[in-house]
Design an enzyme around this catalytic site. Structure first.
Site, PDB file in Angstrom:
ATOM      1  N   TYR A   1       0.848  -1.196   0.000  1.00  0.00           N
ATOM      2  CA  TYR A   1       0.000   0.000   0.000  1.00  0.00           C
ATOM      3  C   TYR A   1       0.878   1.238   0.000  1.00  0.00           C
ATOM      4  O   TYR A   1       1.847   1.315   0.756  1.00  0.00           O
ATOM      5  CB  TYR A   1      -0.916  -0.003   1.229  1.00  0.00           C
ATOM      6  CG  TYR A   1      -2.100  -0.949   1.090  1.00  0.00           C
ATOM      7  CD1 TYR A   1      -3.295  -0.503   0.537  1.00  0.00           C
ATOM      8  CD2 TYR A   1      -2.004  -2.268   1.497  1.00  0.00           C
ATOM      9  CE1 TYR A   1      -4.383  -1.355   0.404  1.00  0.00           C
ATOM     10  CE2 TYR A   1      -3.090  -3.131   1.370  1.00  0.00           C
ATOM     11  CZ  TYR A   1      -4.282  -2.660   0.822  1.00  0.00           C
ATOM     12  OH  TYR A   1      -5.357  -3.502   0.686  1.00  0.00           O
ATOM     13  N   GLU A   2       0.512   2.207  -0.826  1.00  0.00           N
ATOM     14  CA  GLU A   2       1.389   3.355  -1.048  1.00  0.00           C
ATOM     15  C   GLU A   2       1.609   4.184   0.215  1.00  0.00           C
ATOM     16  O   GLU A   2       2.593   4.902   0.321  1.00  0.00           O
ATOM     17  CB  GLU A   2       0.848   4.244  -2.172  1.00  0.00           C
ATOM     18  CG  GLU A   2      -0.488   4.903  -1.859  1.00  0.00           C
ATOM     19  CD  GLU A   2      -1.116   5.560  -3.080  1.00  0.00           C
ATOM     20  OE1 GLU A   2      -0.613   5.356  -4.191  1.00  0.00           O
ATOM     21  OE2 GLU A   2      -2.119   6.259  -2.913  1.00  0.00           O
ATOM     22  N   ALA A   3       0.712   4.090   1.181  1.00  0.00           N
ATOM     23  CA  ALA A   3       0.904   4.844   2.424  1.00  0.00           C
ATOM     24  C   ALA A   3       2.094   4.311   3.207  1.00  0.00           C
ATOM     25  O   ALA A   3       2.529   4.936   4.172  1.00  0.00           O
ATOM     26  CB  ALA A   3      -0.366   4.784   3.276  1.00  0.00           C
TER      27      ALA A   3
END
Lengths: 259, 268, 268, 259
Positions: free
Chosen positions: A52-54
């Site tokens: 996940y990009e977070a």
């Protein structure tokens, strides 16, 4: 809705999830990709590493993440990193096998718009923007797209190119990818609520499988160019009872994505 | 970076002239009406039903747009006092045309071109965290996003925490410290300060709020009424939390998932 | 990056043709004789007393030299597949003259010049850590140095750990994971594997060893004798640790300084 | 050695430590700076934040760190960061008040050599190299130097410029620092085993204080140029009993630095 009946959205999500069989590391985009990838992790690809990009690698969400920054993607994950490290070392560094994106507009070569409908400076509709999509599109080894198909979304010319697909065709795309040292080969599949598309050698997308009850005319009516179809069109296998159960009971009990 | 509900609220309240961002929306739900009304001409021409702060009376919102990695690069360059940050994004997209601050830079090793983004140095960065000590030494676990870079890049830093802890708690686990007190100007102790968003280990996202927001944000009058009821007419954040009610907040508490301990060793 | 005793040993043993580094020495004690003998002409002309691996018979050591931040930048660029990394170092020093790979790069914003270093992509990066699971997911606390960047930059990664732990231990505290198993090719479980250096929380630096080394490294014969006794004549690392003796190792154990726990929260 | 007697090295370390009074954030170099800064933390500058390049901010070493990567600098510290973040955000970002360096050679303008004696490609003596020194020299607001003084170390021309001081003088130094946007003002004090030096307006160093028992002729005999002296030379106050106790009992009981 009985277990044997299913919605178009359910068919789309199931078909998209199945495409992940055999994949290893998947960068999960916001929205529909999130539910498709989480379904795949519970069905065809239990060893799939969710990124996940977070800033999460190896997520094991206990529920469907409400967003791509949900705390459930952290608890029980393999690793949390800063976004800097995630984008630098994991994505740009070339560790992502599949980037799974949504789109507002797509053209025949798989170029994607998630920025604006209309003119950039005076838009008819302001869309969310790139997020990480433009970098996923060139750095993930392959790009999978999931989106609803309509004359407004499958267009002859996208209003803004947020994320590069096969550009003006495979020849140009391959040359530029080679020259620029992009790690990704570009889009390889588009799954919609009507069909599954792959890409021909020249870089244009081609309908390979129609979802149950969909005709090629339904597809034509929702595409802004004359679409190509495989010589023999398959019919997408219907969702299994287990796939439907997972969606309805575990992933999307409120039906936000799938009703 | 990723404007969501709180930006929509601030923009509806007339707090912003310009948005520098990479993604905007109500995550997992939909759009942000106040922001869209100030960007889309067709809607921004419609005067709002409310007085001075109605969207229709406000100027078009300036927009300066990047990708996520571009924003991360901007904060990184700002924090490191670099004149630019190089990234491999943006090739063959329309983003450099839309934003002339995205520029090419030649590799000095003769192996091509990458894109550059300019440093971003916020006047103020506000970070929400689980805990800090009185000196502002701040620890975060769970997602770190770009908070460290944004804090180091800023002129001033405000840390909002769930809990104020003794310095000894911080010093017992220095690898968890994300922001040193050295760069912190103020520590605000405000439990549930991230509502309607979540804090890892402390509370969950109040998803009902996000879903409700979808209707509110589509209707300028409803949005302004919400601002009156939940912001202007309340005496600070504590009143907001009290108004939410203990039951609603209790329902957001997660179960427990302890980290386990490690040993740093005592070397004397 | 910072060649110390183990590099001196490897170079004395003839394992290296070239050194890419930013600082070399026996930290807090003095110099590294084997390395100096292969760099300084006055000493490197003297044949060693020993056979094929004597320093005198070995070619001059190639040297490629940066600063600490330069080396960090090189690994960062290597890990991020960037063609260069920009830093503000090297102005008005002789380092760019000594190393033509340190080059200038113009800011595309017209605000001057910074220096660039090229990416470094090691064939192998070896990282020592407190613990990993069988899949190679590796956790480190205490100093992190540049280990993450060096690992992500490398073609292959070997992790040497004090302790192999269950996957659940790693997943209980994902913020401590520095290197994911995804990039790890081998996990080697070798307690005291960092000796004579230290591991945070596990053991202290064996300072007597560092002090003793000062005499050994000055004398090529003594160094070769040390290599025979402690490397060539031993059957692996476990034998080395056994030869050190339980008493010596027990004396290196630190007191306890627990980190405390945090709660990630269970969200299901 | 009695408490009232003290070595030249003890005098040097004590004098260097005292210079840190009133400073806030100090980047600690390898070797002599390490002990001087740790003494300052225990005497004139208890609130001093110690920064170690291996990645520690706010160290509280329970003993003298054996090196600048000693585990005692981590336990009880405020923050541990990667070297990337330490050099990017703390040092290059401009948060360091004083960089405390050692040197093998220094010239009258405070330019420092820690790389080689002799020719770079064919050195007489290979020294440790820059480490972080060249970046500390231009990014720390001020630079303090501690080193033993001799005709071999205080030289008319250094063999290699590892770290920039006042370059060819204050005028050039100030111009380049301004043009390049360096955050540091350059060297402000040099403490040796004989004396304390500060810098004149033109950028050249000047003896301000002689340690007890040292004459200006002793200084001249150990400097490779005609050294400048302040009109009125001070005498460095002798180490206090407490300073000596801290060095001998807590910081350097083996006498590695101070005997």
């Amino acid at each position: 809705m009985s277990a044997s009946a299913f919605s178009k959205n359910e068919m789309m999500i199931v078909a998209a999830a199945r495409e992940l069989a055999g994949q290893r590391v998947c960068f999960v985009g916001v929205g529909l990709p999130n539910i498709a990838v989480n379904l795949a992790k519970r069905t065809v690809a239990p060893d799939l590493e969710l990124v996940y990009e977070a800033g999460v690698f190896g997520a094991r969400p206990a529920r469907l993440p409400l967003s791509i920054g949900d705390p459930t993607i952290v608890t029980g994950a393999t690793a949390v990193t800063s976004m800097y490290e995630l984008f630098s070392f994991y994505l740009q560094g070339g560790l992502i096998d599949v980037g799974f994106l949504g789109a507002a507009q797509i053209d025949r070569f798989g170029n994607i718009n998630t920025t604006v409908i209309g003119e950039y400076d005076s838009p008819k509709t302001r869309l969310p923007g790139s997020g990480g999509a433009c970098e996923i599109a060139i750095n993930a080894r392959q790009v999978f797209v999931i989106m609803r198909q309509s004359a407004r979304s499958f267009v002859d010319r996208i209003d803004f190119r947020t994320s590069a697909g096969n550009l003006g065709g495979a020849e140009q795309s391959e040359r530029i990818r080679r020259e620029q040292g992009w790690l990704g080969r570009g889009p390889s599949v588009v799954v919609t609520d009507l069909a599954i598309w792959h890409f021909d050698d020249d870089g244009e997308m081609r309908v390979d499988s129609l979802h149950p009850g969909v005709t090629i005319d339904d597809v034509r009516a929702t595409v802004g160019w004359e679409p190509r179809a495989a010589p023999v069109l398959a019919t997408t296998p219907v969702p299994s009872a287990e796939e439907l159960r997972l969606i309805r009971e575990e992933l999307d009990p409120g039906g936000a994505y799938t009703s | 970076m990723t404007p969501d509900l709180i930006y929509d609220q601030m923009i509806a309240a007339g707090c912003a002239r310009k948005l520098i961002f990479s993604w905007l929306g109500n995550p997992g739900v939909g759009g942000l009406g106040a922001i869209r009304r100030r960007i889309e001409p067709a809607t921004s021409d419609v005067p709002g039903p409310d007085g001075a702060v109605a969207a229709g009376r406000l100027a078009r919102l300036e927009v300066e747009e990047y990708s996520h990695f571009g924003m991360v690069g901007r904060y990184t360059a700002g924090a490191a006092k670099l004149p630019f940050y190089p990234i491999r994004s943006y090739f063959e997209t329309d983003l450099p045309k839309a934003n002339p601050l995205i520029r090419e830079v030649q590799s000095p090793y003769g192996d091509g071109v990458v894109y550059a983004v300019p440093p971003l140095r916020p006047d103020v960065t506000i970070v929400h965290a689980q805990r800090a000590d009185a000196a502002g030494n701040t620890q975060i676990w769970g997602l770190l996003g770009c908070q460290k870079e944004a804090a180091f890049a800023a002129e001033r830093v405000i840390v909002v925490v769930e809990e104020l802890v003794d310095e000894a708690v911080i010093r017992a686990d220095p690898n968890r410290t994300i922001i040193p007190g050295l760069i912190v100007d103020a520590v605000v102790v405000e439990p549930f300060g991230a509502h309607p968003s979540y804090v890892q280990g402390a509370y969950d996202r109040d998803n009902a709020f996000y879903l409700d927001w979808d209707a509110i944000t589509r209707d300028e009058a409803a949005l302004q009424a919400w601002l009156r009821e939940w912001v202007f007419d309340l005496d600070g954040r504590a009143a907001y939390v009290e108004k939410l009610g203990a039951e609603r907040l209790a329902g957001l508490r997660p179960g427990s998932a302890p980290s386990g301990e490690v040993d740093y060793g005592s070397y004397s």
